[in-house]
Write an enzyme that holds these catalytic residues in place. Sequence first.
Site, mmCIF file in Angstrom:
data_model
loop_
_atom_site.group_PDB
_atom_site.id
_atom_site.type_symbol
_atom_site.label_atom_id
_atom_site.label_comp_id
_atom_site.label_asym_id
_atom_site.label_seq_id
_atom_site.Cartn_x
_atom_site.Cartn_y
_atom_site.Cartn_z
ATOM 1 N N ASP A 97 0.721 -1.334 0.079
ATOM 2 C CA ASP A 97 -0.128 -0.165 0.084
ATOM 3 C C ASP A 97 0.984 1.170 -0.152
ATOM 4 O O ASP A 97 0.428 2.541 -0.223
ATOM 5 C CB ASP A 97 -0.992 -0.017 1.289
ATOM 6 C CG ASP A 97 -0.441 0.036 2.555
ATOM 7 O OD1 ASP A 97 0.951 -0.181 2.636
ATOM 8 O OD2 ASP A 97 -1.058 0.008 3.453
ATOM 9 N N SER A 98 2.240 1.010 0.136
ATOM 10 C CA SER A 98 3.213 2.184 -0.389
ATOM 11 C C SER A 98 2.859 2.685 -1.535
ATOM 12 O O SER A 98 3.258 3.735 -1.905
ATOM 13 C CB SER A 98 4.515 1.709 -0.069
ATOM 14 O OG SER A 98 4.927 0.609 -0.856
ATOM 15 N N LYS A 122 -1.012 -9.412 3.004
ATOM 16 C CA LYS A 122 -0.153 -8.786 3.969
ATOM 17 C C LYS A 122 -1.173 -8.188 4.747
ATOM 18 O O LYS A 122 -1.747 -7.245 3.927
ATOM 19 C CB LYS A 122 0.988 -8.163 3.616
ATOM 20 C CG LYS A 122 1.845 -7.700 4.811
ATOM 21 C CD LYS A 122 3.223 -7.377 4.473
ATOM 22 C CE LYS A 122 3.166 -6.077 3.863
ATOM 23 N NZ LYS A 122 2.792 -4.771 4.690
ATOM 24 N N ASP A 163 -0.908 -6.309 -0.298
ATOM 25 C CA ASP A 163 -1.094 -5.704 0.983
ATOM 26 C C ASP A 163 -2.671 -5.633 1.230
ATOM 27 O O ASP A 163 -3.430 -4.752 0.443
ATOM 28 C CB ASP A 163 -0.499 -4.394 0.878
ATOM 29 C CG ASP A 163 0.483 -4.239 2.053
ATOM 30 O OD1 ASP A 163 0.391 -4.984 2.769
ATOM 31 O OD2 ASP A 163 1.276 -3.410 1.869
ATOM 32 N N GLU A 189 9.259 -4.358 10.468
ATOM 33 C CA GLU A 189 9.627 -2.980 9.840
ATOM 34 C C GLU A 189 10.194 -2.186 10.887
ATOM 35 O O GLU A 189 9.602 -1.749 12.170
ATOM 36 C CB GLU A 189 8.695 -2.348 9.367
ATOM 37 C CG GLU A 189 8.931 -1.063 8.639
ATOM 38 C CD GLU A 189 7.931 -0.427 7.820
ATOM 39 O OE1 GLU A 189 6.944 -1.298 7.318
ATOM 40 O OE2 GLU A 189 8.295 0.890 7.268
ATOM 41 N N GLU A 244 -1.211 -5.540 8.536
ATOM 42 C CA GLU A 244 -0.269 -4.885 9.675
ATOM 43 C C GLU A 244 -1.120 -5.489 11.051
ATOM 44 O O GLU A 244 -2.242 -5.160 11.000
ATOM 45 C CB GLU A 244 -0.316 -3.475 9.649
ATOM 46 C CG GLU A 244 0.315 -3.040 8.372
ATOM 47 C CD GLU A 244 0.593 -1.630 8.029
ATOM 48 O OE1 GLU A 244 0.195 -0.810 9.051
ATOM 49 O OE2 GLU A 244 0.942 -1.031 6.980
HETATM 50 O O1 KIV Z 1 3.618 -0.997 1.689
HETATM 51 C C1 KIV Z 1 4.622 -1.359 1.592
HETATM 52 O O2 KIV Z 1 5.453 -1.325 0.761
HETATM 53 C C2 KIV Z 1 5.164 -2.202 2.751
HETATM 54 C C3 KIV Z 1 6.694 -2.692 2.935
HETATM 55 C C4 KIV Z 1 7.143 -1.333 3.606
HETATM 56 C C5 KIV Z 1 6.842 -3.915 3.684
HETATM 57 O O3 KIV Z 1 4.507 -2.757 3.615
#
Ligand code: KIV
Length: 273
Positions: free
Chosen positions: A47-48, A116, A86, A185, A118
């Site tokens: 989600d970056s 993934k 994500d 992280e 959090e």
């Molecule tokens: O969203 C992302 O790119 C991430 C990485 C920083 C692990 O979660």
Amino acid sequence: MSPSRIRVPDLREKKSRGEKIAMLTAYDATMARLLDQAGVDALLVGDSVGMVVLGYENTLAVTLDDMLHHTRAVARGASRALVVADMPFLSYQVSAEEAVRNAGRLLQEGGASAVKLEGGRPVVEAVRRMVDVGIPVMGHLGLRPQSVHQLGGYIKQATRPGDADALLADAIALQEAGAFGVVLESIPEDVAKTVTSALEIPTIGIGAGPHCDGQVLVSHDMLGLFDRFVPSFVKQYAKLSETIQSATRAYVDDVREGRYPESLSKISGVPNR
Ligand code: KIV
């Protein structure tokens, strides 16, 4: 013959063989194809994307539709690497039912092989439900960017002994709920080392030192493409922002000076798009 596709159980086998796992983020088909061909084990549709592609201040504005759009593109570009999508903010925290449905969409419509999310113990119920229906889940502990307001910024986590113990308990809870791996992280490397040796599932570090079972970086950071800021732990393997800017300056000059294009009669052999 093309090399065989990396599957979820391969990551655990890599850990047991002591082989490091190389993961990078990708958000579009072209980059996914390039990173895949260069041998990356797993592609994270992070989600970056909100920060390095869509221009948001943080990841909170990213929606499930955004993630589906980018996951589909990455899945089209990747032929060997495991594609992990994500789960964006609020797509898994409200209820386990919503979490299962949204994660399922990332697999069914997005073409991801895993998701993934959090958090630790507060999300293990959702993790368990997803794993029960066959959705592979990766956890993410330490600095959790979706909690940036609560954490007070992108600040190193688990620096106090009590926090390190809590992080270890979260990691064990995720493993017991069936997670197949966990991103760590921005935590001290000794904490990452302790967690890595306590778990049977692989840890993937970002700003967590060398003792994790694998590493992940935001590809735009690693390639020097995102030029707003560079996290201190990032190694830039290229400076693509400079390459793009100098190529663009050359193009602009050529167009303005009439050096490009040449007459079409002089160009041969290159197929049109
Ligand atoms: O969203 C992302 O790119 C991430 C990485 C920083 C692990 O979660």
